[in-house]
Design a protein around this motif. Structure first.
Motif: not given
Length: 204
Positions: A22-23, A25-27, A29-30, A51-52, A70
């Motif tokens: 999940e972490k 995927r967040r990175a 996306r950013l 954010k990144l 990450y």
């Protein structure tokens, strides 16, 4: 220890852990959103960098596109410039100092894998499919310049004020205040069963 704690400590961990996925995927996306912005969208870019890579100093600039595994495992000092295609695989901590200057296509890679395919392939442990991995942290001290297409491997420290020539592959520590160039890749030895990751007790 959690898989994240093991990862950051350079121990064997399951890279398929849901929390880590999940972490990542967040990175990712950013990174994709940042890479789709334009140079003059400064406020949007700054918000995405915040954010990144939350631990960064003033004047952080990524030309883009950019890719982090990450982001949250990377620390950047003041006045950081990276030309296009910066890749940071920060499964272990990546520390970048002040006044860094990176050319195009620089890759900082902390992850490591078993040399034998049997260690790299997905395995079943306790009825669960896992992909085992480990890594080593990476540090680039203040005032360094990395030329285009430089690769820096995990476990390396590049000393302050040093210049790494284009196309270099850095596999060992570099002292301060030097010009270092070249690719050290060469055949050293054959792989044997002694390379099995399960025999590396210090990693478990």
């Amino acid at each position: 220890m959690t898989n994240e704690e093991k990862m950051l400590a350079g121990k064997i961990y399951n890279s398929g852990d849901p929390n880590l996925q999940e972490k990542m995927r967040r990175a990712h996306r950013l990174c994709k959103i940042y890479s789709d912005t334009f140079d003059d969208e400064r406020a949007k870019r700054q918000d995405l960098i915040d954010k990144l890579v939350p631990e960064h100093g003033k004047n952080t600039f990524f030309q883009g596109p950019v890719f982090f595994d990450y982001g949250i495992n990377t620390k950047i000092g003041d006045n950081f410039y990276a030309n296009y295609n910066l890749t940071v695989l920060d499964t272990c901590p990546v520390v970048l100092g002040n006044n860094e200057f990176f050319g195009p296509n620089v890759t900082l890679a902390t992850p490591l894998h078993g040399l034998l395919y049997t260690d790299r392939n997905t395995q079943v442990i306790n009825s669960q499919e896992v992909t085992l991995e480990y890594g080593k942290p990476l540090t680039i001290e203040d005032n360094c310049w990395l030329g285009s297409n430089v690769v820096v491997n995990g476990g390396v420290t590049i000393g302050a004020g040093s210049v790494i020539g284009s196309g270099s592959v850095v596999t060992r520590d570099i002292p301060t205040g030097v010009l270092a160039v070249g690719n050290p890749c060469r055949v050293v030895r054959k792989l044997t069963l002694a390379d099995q990751i399960k025999l590396k007790k210090e990693l478990w």
